[in-house]
Design an enzyme around this catalytic site. Structure first.
Site, short mmCIF file in Angstrom:
data_model
loop_
_atom_site.label_atom_id
_atom_site.label_comp_id
_atom_site.label_asym_id
_atom_site.label_seq_id
_atom_site.Cartn_x
_atom_site.Cartn_y
_atom_site.Cartn_z
N ASP A 178 14.76 25.98 7.66
CA ASP A 178 14.68 24.53 7.80
C ASP A 178 16.10 23.96 7.72
OD1 ASP A 178 14.09 21.81 7.74
OD2 ASP A 178 12.33 22.06 6.48
N ARG A 180 16.90 20.68 8.17
CA ARG A 180 16.88 19.23 8.05
C ARG A 180 17.54 18.73 6.77
NH1 ARG A 180 10.57 18.31 8.94
NH2 ARG A 180 10.60 20.11 7.54
#
Length: 267
Positions: A178, A180
């Protein structure tokens, strides 16, 4: 500049009596002896994490088929190279928890109705919940594929077709599971006057990041949709490898809310 002073400075090395370079403990003693201010680069980085680096650029009224009318705002960074969108309904008050969704862009799910994920249904559910509550904010983040972009997301899909899960596919392409960061989303919320949130998410990382950036998460509101045959393995990976709070039990839901019961209130 951060201190409101003339933006000028001097870089130098301080040496000890024996000619060795002074390290932080030596510098702290030196600063005390000469009444100097001292801070570490890590302190400066930590301080600037909450420095607002985006600005509101445009605003209009947006009537929608999904959930009525919103104020539609576009934000960007100082160079206008990145865009962020906020849909706002009703009144936002700093002293009251605001219903909030930080939604990551998913072209395949949000626009084309892909059943490989639950993104489009979560977007619909979040807008419906805000409409039902009469107030709330949805921040749309352009970080497709957990930050790897559309092209690499489709490459990851192709690897998943060969039997890898979403985490293994990202790793095979050389990315973290991930990528983000929700700092920009937090800055959008600060600009809107939001200080306390009822966060619509199943992802504990969103809760932790927003709190780290200075927002108070008063409540986590689940936004789980019934799994389908085509996305059950994907959702199971989200639960087992990302720690998402999912039951994976297909059951009837309130069509007006798109969620089950509210999560426990956080102190």
């Amino acid at each position: 500049r951060l201190a409101g002073l003339k933006p000028a400075g001097v870089i130098c090395e301080i040496m000890k009596e024996d000619g060795a370079m002074a390290r932080l403990p030596d510098l702290e003693r030196f600063a005390r002896a000469h009444d100097l201010k001292i801070l570490a680069i890590a302190d400066l980085i930590n301080y600037r994490q909450n420095e607002r680096q985006i600005r509101r650029r445009a605003e209009t009224r947006l009537p929608t088929r999904r959930a009525g009318e919103f104020r539609f705002m576009v934000y960007s960074d100082n160079l206008e190279t990145q865009a962020f969108v906020a849909l706002v309904k009703g009144e936002v008050k700093p002293d009251r928890p605001v219903l909030v969704r930080l939604h990551s862009q998913c072209l395949t799910g949000d626009v084309f109705g892909s059943e490989r994920c639950d993104c489009g249904e979560q977007l619909d559910a979040a807008l419906a919940m805000i409409e039902k509550a009469g107030a709330g904010v949805l921040v749309y983040m352009f970080d497709e594929g957990r930050g790897i972009g559309l092209l690499n997301k489709i490459r990851a899909y192709a690897l998943q077709d060969q039997g890898r899960d979403t985490v293994e596919a990202n790793h095979a392409l050389g990315f973290a599971a991930d990528m983000r960061d929700y700092k920009a989303g937090a800055h959008v919320l600060f600009d809107l006057g939001v200080r306390k949130v009822r966060l619509m998410t199943n992802n504990p990382d969103k809760v932790q990041q927003l709190e780290a950036y200075g927002l108070a998460v008063a409540e986590r509101v689940p936004i789980e949709v019934p799994p389908r045959k085509s996305n059950r393995d994907y959702l199971r990976t989200k639960r087992t490898k990302f720690g998402h709070m999912l039951s994976l039990v297909a059951e009837k839901q309130d069509p007006g809310s798109g969620i089950r019961d509210s999560g426990k209130r956080r102190k």
